[in-house]
Design a protein around this motif. Structure first.
Motif, PDB file in Angstrom:
ATOM      1  N   CYS A  17       0.660  -1.192  -0.159  1.00 38.04           N
ATOM      2  CA  CYS A  17      -0.031  -0.073   0.120  1.00 38.04           C
ATOM      3  C   CYS A  17       0.940   1.374  -0.038  1.00 38.04           C
ATOM      4  O   CYS A  17       1.554   1.614   0.660  1.00 38.04           O
ATOM      5  CB  CYS A  17      -0.639   0.094   1.345  1.00 38.04           C
ATOM      6  N   LEU A  18       0.560   1.991  -0.818  1.00 37.44           N
ATOM      7  CA  LEU A  18       1.101   3.603  -0.784  1.00 37.44           C
ATOM      8  C   LEU A  18       0.014   4.446  -0.133  1.00 37.44           C
ATOM      9  O   LEU A  18       0.436   5.506   0.633  1.00 37.44           O
ATOM     10  CB  LEU A  18       1.338   3.869  -2.175  1.00 37.44           C
ATOM     11  N   HIS A  19      -1.234   4.191  -0.428  1.00 36.74           N
ATOM     12  CA  HIS A  19      -2.410   5.023   0.441  1.00 36.74           C
ATOM     13  C   HIS A  19      -3.902   3.985  -0.023  1.00 36.74           C
ATOM     14  O   HIS A  19      -3.819   3.825  -1.035  1.00 36.74           O
ATOM     15  CB  HIS A  19      -2.466   6.470  -0.327  1.00 36.74           C
ATOM     16  N   CYS A  20      -4.266   3.817   1.144  1.00 36.66           N
ATOM     17  CA  CYS A  20      -5.231   3.169   1.151  1.00 36.66           C
ATOM     18  C   CYS A  20      -6.375   3.551   2.124  1.00 36.66           C
ATOM     19  O   CYS A  20      -6.068   3.986   3.141  1.00 36.66           O
ATOM     20  CB  CYS A  20      -4.859   1.497   1.602  1.00 36.66           C
ATOM     21  N   THR A  21      -7.651   3.428   1.687  1.00 35.82           N
ATOM     22  CA  THR A  21      -8.846   3.796   2.378  1.00 35.82           C
ATOM     23  C   THR A  21      -9.622   2.645   2.577  1.00 35.82           C
ATOM     24  O   THR A  21     -10.093   2.051   1.660  1.00 35.82           O
ATOM     25  CB  THR A  21      -9.630   4.761   1.441  1.00 35.82           C
ATOM     26  N   HIS A  22      -9.645   2.163   3.918  1.00 31.20           N
ATOM     27  CA  HIS A  22     -10.307   0.993   4.219  1.00 31.20           C
ATOM     28  C   HIS A  22     -11.947   1.318   4.918  1.00 31.20           C
ATOM     29  O   HIS A  22     -12.063   0.386   5.539  1.00 31.20           O
ATOM     30  CB  HIS A  22      -9.521   0.142   5.234  1.00 31.20           C
ATOM     31  N   GLU A  23     -12.424   2.005   4.320  1.00 31.57           N
ATOM     32  CA  GLU A  23     -13.651   2.440   4.452  1.00 31.57           C
ATOM     33  C   GLU A  23     -14.328   3.134   3.351  1.00 31.57           C
ATOM     34  O   GLU A  23     -13.645   3.455   2.447  1.00 31.57           O
ATOM     35  CB  GLU A  23     -13.734   3.388   5.827  1.00 31.57           C
ATOM     36  N   LYS A  24     -15.783   3.302   3.565  1.00 37.27           N
ATOM     37  CA  LYS A  24     -16.310   4.136   2.648  1.00 37.27           C
ATOM     38  C   LYS A  24     -15.759   5.481   1.971  1.00 37.27           C
ATOM     39  O   LYS A  24     -15.371   6.189   2.833  1.00 37.27           O
ATOM     40  CB  LYS A  24     -17.794   4.363   2.848  1.00 37.27           C
ATOM     41  N   PRO A  25     -15.266   5.533   0.984  1.00 36.72           N
ATOM     42  CA  PRO A  25     -14.361   6.816   0.446  1.00 36.72           C
ATOM     43  C   PRO A  25     -15.370   7.945   0.123  1.00 36.72           C
ATOM     44  O   PRO A  25     -16.550   7.908  -0.028  1.00 36.72           O
ATOM     45  CB  PRO A  25     -13.928   6.333  -0.949  1.00 36.72           C
ATOM     46  N   SER A  26     -14.808   9.199   0.482  1.00 36.57           N
ATOM     47  CA  SER A  26     -15.562  10.382   0.212  1.00 36.57           C
ATOM     48  C   SER A  26     -15.093  10.966  -0.862  1.00 36.57           C
ATOM     49  O   SER A  26     -14.038  10.582  -1.784  1.00 36.57           O
ATOM     50  CB  SER A  26     -15.177  11.084   1.556  1.00 36.57           C
ATOM     51  N   GLN A  27     -15.588  12.069  -1.266  1.00 30.19           N
ATOM     52  CA  GLN A  27     -15.382  12.714  -2.577  1.00 30.19           C
ATOM     53  C   GLN A  27     -13.740  13.270  -2.673  1.00 30.19           C
ATOM     54  O   GLN A  27     -13.160  13.133  -3.231  1.00 30.19           O
ATOM     55  CB  GLN A  27     -16.036  13.793  -2.756  1.00 30.19           C
ATOM     56  N   SER A  28     -13.417  13.575  -1.386  1.00 30.92           N
ATOM     57  CA  SER A  28     -11.986  13.875  -1.076  1.00 30.92           C
ATOM     58  C   SER A  28     -11.036  12.981  -1.272  1.00 30.92           C
ATOM     59  O   SER A  28      -9.950  13.132  -1.798  1.00 30.92           O
ATOM     60  CB  SER A  28     -11.654  14.826   0.269  1.00 30.92           C
TER      61      SER A  28
END
Length: 55
Positions: A17-28
């Motif tokens: 991972c370089l950058h991971c979102t482990h939840e519902k993503p937002s517009q940002s």
């Protein structure tokens, strides 16, 4: 939304991972994803192709 190292980099013991979102993503999160894809992989992702609305 995840931005990962290439397989070649991962095989050289770099993290997945370089950058991971482990939840519902937002517009940002989406905007950040687009920027990071260009930075890390030189891939242009048009920010306007997706709009994430809050629940």
């Amino acid at each position: 939304m995840d931005v990962h190292n290439t397989v070649s980099d991962q095989m050289q013991d770099k993290p997945q991972c370089l950058h991971c979102t482990h939840e519902k993503p937002s517009q940002s999160d989406w905007v950040e994803f687009c920027k990071l894809m260009l930075e890390y992989h030189q891939v242009v992702v048009d920010e306007s192709i997706l709009t994430i609305t809050p629940d």
